[in-house]
Every structure is written in C-alpha cells, then in structure tokens.
Design a protein around this motif. Sequence first.
Motif, PDB file in Angstrom:
ATOM      1  N   ILE A   2       3.477   4.251   1.967  1.00  0.00           N
ATOM      2  CA  ILE A   2       4.067   2.943   1.673  1.00  0.00           C
ATOM      3  C   ILE A   2       4.990   2.577   2.841  1.00  0.00           C
ATOM      4  CG2 ILE A   2       5.382   1.558   0.032  1.00  0.00           C
ATOM      5  CD1 ILE A   2       4.543   3.423  -2.184  1.00  0.00           C
ATOM      6  N   LEU A   3       4.585   1.564   3.588  1.00  0.00           N
ATOM      7  CA  LEU A   3       5.308   1.192   4.812  1.00  0.00           C
ATOM      8  C   LEU A   3       6.525   0.325   4.491  1.00  0.00           C
ATOM      9  CD1 LEU A   3       2.258   0.288   7.086  1.00  0.00           C
ATOM     10  CD2 LEU A   3       3.474   2.471   6.907  1.00  0.00           C
ATOM     11  N   PHE A   4       7.422   0.204   5.459  1.00  0.00           N
ATOM     12  CA  PHE A   4       8.621  -0.617   5.259  1.00  0.00           C
ATOM     13  C   PHE A   4       8.276  -2.097   5.376  1.00  0.00           C
ATOM     14  CE2 PHE A   4      12.914  -2.175   5.883  1.00  0.00           C
ATOM     15  CZ  PHE A   4      13.606  -1.409   4.968  1.00  0.00           C
ATOM     16  N   ASN A   5       7.432  -2.415   6.351  1.00  0.00           N
ATOM     17  CA  ASN A   5       6.859  -3.765   6.489  1.00  0.00           C
ATOM     18  C   ASN A   5       5.377  -3.558   6.691  1.00  0.00           C
ATOM     19  OD1 ASN A   5       9.104  -5.783   6.625  1.00  0.00           O
ATOM     20  ND2 ASN A   5       9.782  -4.372   8.213  1.00  0.00           N
ATOM     21  N   ASP A   6       4.549  -4.439   6.120  1.00  0.00           N
ATOM     22  CA  ASP A   6       3.108  -4.204   6.225  1.00  0.00           C
ATOM     23  C   ASP A   6       2.390  -5.509   6.568  1.00  0.00           C
ATOM     24  OD1 ASP A   6       0.668  -3.054   6.178  1.00  0.00           O
ATOM     25  OD2 ASP A   6       0.883  -2.115   4.199  1.00  0.00           O
ATOM     26  N   PHE A   7       2.412  -5.837   7.879  1.00  0.00           N
ATOM     27  CA  PHE A   7       1.844  -7.113   8.334  1.00  0.00           C
ATOM     28  C   PHE A   7       0.343  -7.210   8.071  1.00  0.00           C
ATOM     29  CE2 PHE A   7       5.636  -6.544  11.068  1.00  0.00           C
ATOM     30  CZ  PHE A   7       6.346  -7.648  10.629  1.00  0.00           C
ATOM     31  N   ASN A   8      -0.324  -6.044   8.001  1.00  0.00           N
ATOM     32  CA  ASN A   8      -1.774  -6.088   7.783  1.00  0.00           C
ATOM     33  C   ASN A   8      -2.146  -6.558   6.379  1.00  0.00           C
ATOM     34  OD1 ASN A   8      -2.469  -5.312  10.358  1.00  0.00           O
ATOM     35  ND2 ASN A   8      -2.182  -3.148   9.873  1.00  0.00           N
ATOM     36  N   LYS A   9      -1.160  -6.628   5.484  1.00  0.00           N
ATOM     37  CA  LYS A   9      -1.458  -7.086   4.122  1.00  0.00           C
ATOM     38  C   LYS A   9      -1.274  -8.596   3.974  1.00  0.00           C
ATOM     39  CE  LYS A   9      -1.335  -2.888   1.609  1.00  0.00           C
ATOM     40  NZ  LYS A   9      -0.194  -1.971   1.795  1.00  0.00           N
ATOM     41  N   ASP A 254      11.614 -10.773  -7.231  1.00  0.00           N
ATOM     42  CA  ASP A 254      10.968  -9.953  -8.279  1.00  0.00           C
ATOM     43  C   ASP A 254      11.150  -8.475  -8.003  1.00  0.00           C
ATOM     44  OD1 ASP A 254       9.759 -12.002  -9.573  1.00  0.00           O
ATOM     45  OD2 ASP A 254       7.694 -11.482  -8.968  1.00  0.00           O
ATOM     46  N   ILE A 255      10.855  -8.110  -6.753  1.00  0.00           N
ATOM     47  CA  ILE A 255      10.916  -6.695  -6.378  1.00  0.00           C
ATOM     48  C   ILE A 255      12.340  -6.185  -6.555  1.00  0.00           C
ATOM     49  CG2 ILE A 255      10.659  -5.065  -4.452  1.00  0.00           C
ATOM     50  CD1 ILE A 255       8.390  -6.954  -3.390  1.00  0.00           C
ATOM     51  N   GLY A 256      13.321  -6.993  -6.113  1.00  0.00           N
ATOM     52  CA  GLY A 256      14.729  -6.613  -6.264  1.00  0.00           C
ATOM     53  C   GLY A 256      15.078  -6.370  -7.722  1.00  0.00           C
ATOM     54  N   HIS A 346       9.075  -5.546   1.132  1.00  0.00           N
ATOM     55  CA  HIS A 346       8.305  -6.676   1.680  1.00  0.00           C
ATOM     56  C   HIS A 346       7.442  -7.311   0.584  1.00  0.00           C
ATOM     57  CE1 HIS A 346       4.457  -4.568   1.748  1.00  0.00           C
ATOM     58  NE2 HIS A 346       5.104  -3.511   2.196  1.00  0.00           N
ATOM     59  N   PRO A 347       7.080  -8.594   0.752  1.00  0.00           N
ATOM     60  CA  PRO A 347       6.435  -9.323  -0.350  1.00  0.00           C
ATOM     61  C   PRO A 347       5.029  -8.840  -0.717  1.00  0.00           C
ATOM     62  CG  PRO A 347       6.696 -10.727   1.604  1.00  0.00           C
ATOM     63  CD  PRO A 347       7.426  -9.468   1.878  1.00  0.00           C
ATOM     64  N   PHE A 348       4.458  -7.913   0.057  1.00  0.00           N
ATOM     65  CA  PHE A 348       3.092  -7.465  -0.260  1.00  0.00           C
ATOM     66  C   PHE A 348       3.083  -6.124  -0.974  1.00  0.00           C
ATOM     67  CE2 PHE A 348       3.270 -10.028   3.568  1.00  0.00           C
ATOM     68  CZ  PHE A 348       2.711 -11.185   3.041  1.00  0.00           C
ATOM     69  N   LEU A 349       4.264  -5.623  -1.343  1.00  0.00           N
ATOM     70  CA  LEU A 349       4.316  -4.419  -2.172  1.00  0.00           C
ATOM     71  C   LEU A 349       3.687  -4.739  -3.515  1.00  0.00           C
ATOM     72  CD1 LEU A 349       7.932  -2.910  -2.054  1.00  0.00           C
ATOM     73  CD2 LEU A 349       5.841  -1.890  -1.140  1.00  0.00           C
ATOM     74  N   THR A 350       2.875  -3.827  -4.031  1.00  0.00           N
ATOM     75  CA  THR A 350       2.277  -4.058  -5.357  1.00  0.00           C
ATOM     76  C   THR A 350       3.217  -3.512  -6.441  1.00  0.00           C
ATOM     77  OG1 THR A 350       1.198  -1.909  -5.386  1.00  0.00           O
ATOM     78  CG2 THR A 350      -0.037  -3.730  -4.382  1.00  0.00           C
ATOM     79  N   ASP A 351       3.007  -3.947  -7.684  1.00  0.00           N
ATOM     80  CA  ASP A 351       3.799  -3.423  -8.801  1.00  0.00           C
ATOM     81  C   ASP A 351       3.658  -1.901  -8.883  1.00  0.00           C
ATOM     82  OD1 ASP A 351       4.577  -5.963  -9.339  1.00  0.00           O
ATOM     83  OD2 ASP A 351       3.446  -6.182 -11.211  1.00  0.00           O
ATOM     84  N   ALA A 352       2.432  -1.424  -8.662  1.00  0.00           N
ATOM     85  CA  ALA A 352       2.190   0.022  -8.734  1.00  0.00           C
ATOM     86  C   ALA A 352       3.014   0.751  -7.669  1.00  0.00           C
ATOM     87  CB  ALA A 352       0.710   0.323  -8.554  1.00  0.00           C
ATOM     88  N   GLU A 359       9.802   5.942  -9.399  1.00  0.00           N
ATOM     89  CA  GLU A 359       9.507   7.248  -9.991  1.00  0.00           C
ATOM     90  C   GLU A 359       9.944   8.384  -9.056  1.00  0.00           C
ATOM     91  OE1 GLU A 359       5.415   6.959 -11.936  1.00  0.00           O
ATOM     92  OE2 GLU A 359       5.165   8.556 -10.418  1.00  0.00           O
ATOM     93  N   VAL A 360       9.609   8.220  -7.780  1.00  0.00           N
ATOM     94  CA  VAL A 360       9.958   9.254  -6.800  1.00  0.00           C
ATOM     95  C   VAL A 360      11.486   9.365  -6.694  1.00  0.00           C
ATOM     96  CG1 VAL A 360       9.897   9.792  -4.314  1.00  0.00           C
ATOM     97  CG2 VAL A 360       7.793   9.111  -5.503  1.00  0.00           C
ATOM     98  N   ILE A 361      12.181   8.221  -6.703  1.00  0.00           N
ATOM     99  CA  ILE A 361      13.650   8.254  -6.628  1.00  0.00           C
ATOM    100  C   ILE A 361      14.235   8.882  -7.896  1.00  0.00           C
ATOM    101  CG2 ILE A 361      15.722   6.794  -6.637  1.00  0.00           C
ATOM    102  CD1 ILE A 361      14.239   4.933  -4.725  1.00  0.00           C
ATOM    103  N   ASN A 362      13.665   8.535  -9.053  1.00  0.00           N
ATOM    104  CA  ASN A 362      14.189   9.080 -10.301  1.00  0.00           C
ATOM    105  C   ASN A 362      13.980  10.585 -10.425  1.00  0.00           C
ATOM    106  OD1 ASN A 362      15.089   6.562 -10.983  1.00  0.00           O
ATOM    107  ND2 ASN A 362      13.333   6.059 -12.302  1.00  0.00           N
ATOM    108  N   ALA A 363      12.976  11.093  -9.705  1.00  0.00           N
ATOM    109  CA  ALA A 363      12.700  12.537  -9.756  1.00  0.00           C
ATOM    110  C   ALA A 363      13.574  13.315  -8.780  1.00  0.00           C
ATOM    111  CB  ALA A 363      11.225  12.788  -9.443  1.00  0.00           C
ATOM    112  N   PHE A 364      14.359  12.637  -7.973  1.00  0.00           N
ATOM    113  CA  PHE A 364      15.180  13.305  -6.959  1.00  0.00           C
ATOM    114  C   PHE A 364      16.399  13.983  -7.595  1.00  0.00           C
ATOM    115  CE2 PHE A 364      18.769  12.954  -3.885  1.00  0.00           C
ATOM    116  CZ  PHE A 364      18.303  13.877  -2.961  1.00  0.00           C
ATOM    117  N   ARG A 365      16.587  15.251  -7.264  1.00  0.00           N
ATOM    118  CA  ARG A 365      17.756  15.986  -7.775  1.00  0.00           C
ATOM    119  C   ARG A 365      18.559  16.526  -6.618  1.00  0.00           C
ATOM    120  NH1 ARG A 365      17.446  13.379 -11.046  1.00  0.00           N
ATOM    121  NH2 ARG A 365      16.800  13.539 -13.213  1.00  0.00           N
TER     122      ARG A 365
END
Length: 365
Positions: A2-9, A254-256, A346-352, A359-365
């Motif tokens: 998952i990239l920080f910015n994804d111009f190809n999308k 939305d993402i925020g 970035h605006p091309f991130l999907t809901d998934a 999920e990955v952040i919530n699993a961080f200990r």
Amino acid sequence: MILFNDFNKEPEELVRRELAASERVLRSGSFILGTEVRRFESSWAQTCGSAHAIGTGNGMDALEIGLRALGIGPGDEVVAPALTAFPTVLAILRAGALPVLADINEQTGLMDLKSVERCISDRTKALLPVHLFGRILNMEDCQELCRSHEIHLVEDCAQAHLASWNGRQAGTFGDFGAYSFYPTKNLGARGDAGALVTNSPELAALASELRHYGQRESYRHDNAGLNSRLDELQAAILSERLSFLEDWTSRRRDIGEKYCEMILNEQIKLLSKPLQPSSHSYHLFVILSEKRNALMEHLKRNGIVSLIHYPIPIHHQPPCREVRRDPVGLMNAESFAGRCISLPCHPFLTDAEIERIAEVINAFR
Ligand SMILES: *Cc1c(COP(=O)(O)O)cnc(C)c1O
C-alpha cells in the motif's frame, strides 16, 4: 504494497485528458504566460472565492513573492510555526526577513496563537499560519490577533486545497494565500507549480510583476523580481485535474473519518477531530506514537508505507538554529516531531486497504 501516493491508480479518463491538454499546448507554440495560465488562474481564483490568482513556479516562491509585494524584507519579522515544511520558513529568509518561531498545539499540530503572542515584537510585520496536514486554523482568531497587533496575515495553503472556515476558502482571510501544486499535493501538477491568491488588485499586480523579473511592461523593470512563472503545460494539466479535486477531497475526508473510527489501539494518539466538516482536507493523516520506529517497522513488514511530517522541527535545521522563538520554548513541536507518523491517505485507497491499515495498527503492541 500500500503506497503513500499511487498515481497509477488515477482514472484513465484523466490520463487521456492530460495527454490531450499536453498536445494542445505543444502544438500551440505558446509556452509561458499564455491563455492556459490565464484560464487556470481564473478557475483557481474562482475555486478559492478570491478576486485574483497569480500562477508561480512553485509554492515557496508564491510565499516569497507575496511577502515581498507587501514590502516585507530586511529587519522585518514574520511569525511562523516551528513545525512545518522547511519552504514555509525558507520563503521568509529568501524575502530577506527574519522568521520567528511559535510553538504548536499538540492536539492538531498547528501553530498555537498563545505562543504567537509571546513571539510578537515591534518589528513583527506579519503572521504566517500554515494550514498543516490540510487543516485550516480558526481564522477569526488569526484575524483578530493580526488586527490587534496591526500586522499582516498571510497564509501557507500548500496542504489545504478546498479547506474552508465558515464557508470561506483557505488563503482568503488575510492579505494573500500561497498554494503549491507540487505533484503530491491535493491538487498536483506534473512538475513544479504554485499560485498566490489575493483580493487586493494592487498586490495582484505587484505579484505578477515580481514573478516575471519585476517587469511592469516589456523591458521595463521597476523591481528586482524573480523568474517564477507558471508554465502553459502545467497550467493546462492543472485545469484538467481541477475538475477532479472536489471528488478527491471528499474521498480524503471519508478516509480521515474512517481512520478515526477504526483506529482503536490505545497506544496510538489520534489528533483532534476537525471543528467543521470542511475545515480539513486531509492532505495527510497523522497519528502519534511513543514507539514510532517500531510502529513504522511493523507497518512496513505488513506492506504499508508510512512517512514522517516532519522529523526535524525548524529550529533544529542549520539555517534556523539562531532564529528568535517563543521564549517559553518549542516543547510541543519537539515532542510532536518525535512521535508523528503519516498514514497513506490518497483518494484512490480502497475501503479494504483502509480496513487493512487500521487492522495492522490495532494489532501493534
Ligand atoms: C509543499 C509545501 C510548500 C512548498 O511548496 P513547493 O511548491 O514545493 O515550493 C510550502 N509549505 C508547505 C506547508 C508545503 O507543504
């Protein structure tokens, strides 16, 4: 990954329109300060609800040009936040003036106006708030402070396209606002570009001379200006991209919101929610963690790119080590810079993908 910015999308329709716009410019034979620049300037002014927009080579130059057009230079002080992109402060230095650094609010990352009060002296000529991460400050408070000290208000809007306060767009509350269209900004060109917006016809006229060697009419130079023009190719591309900005911005919002709902790890501190639905354009989604390195490593192991905005506060940058600052100190800027992490937004991130990141952040200990 998952990239920080994804111009190809970006949508294929946009790519086709940008290619057509580029061909239009290449075949026109006009490359500097022509119809495309005028067209984009007029759309950008309209988008911002501002009387004038002056295209520049980049956002930093828009700030320098605006400060110089206000007559701010050697001996003058400009108060800016200690946590921002370096070009905010470099523009003050390039104008020949002295930056004075105010601390930030740790809930938002934005300039703290109580600290600003402690920074103001009789040499202070302007307040330069930065709508960092895309979040606009409380602009009535900024205006009130500037009125009471009789100083200029100038806004760094490089991260705040379409952020508004009580229905008014960033950049329209004081003497001028400076926008950047660097490729990764919420509205980005395909190279460097920027603009200054202002309601003052005098300031607009002077700024458009300063960006063009200080030239009033051909071969007459009333000022030692700079060469910082928006070019036709970038202007034509920006005009095409501008028609997507509203949708992109609402997706960022939305993402925020989703991140705020879904990140539940108690070791992670979220910044405070925006005070108005449109007061944040989520250029960056920033969280705070005491274990930043470990969390970034954990994200990376799980295929998620994260960045730091900004790891080094301005007063630790070599050209600024001696600058005047809040006498009480810059503790919040220090502590924020040591803990902040920016997540992909970035605006091309999907809901998934958003769910996966949470999920990955919530699993961080
Ligand atoms: C990007 C940025 C700038 C500089 O813009 P350029 O177009 O790169 O010169 C200035 N201030 C802030 C807050 C920025 O994010």
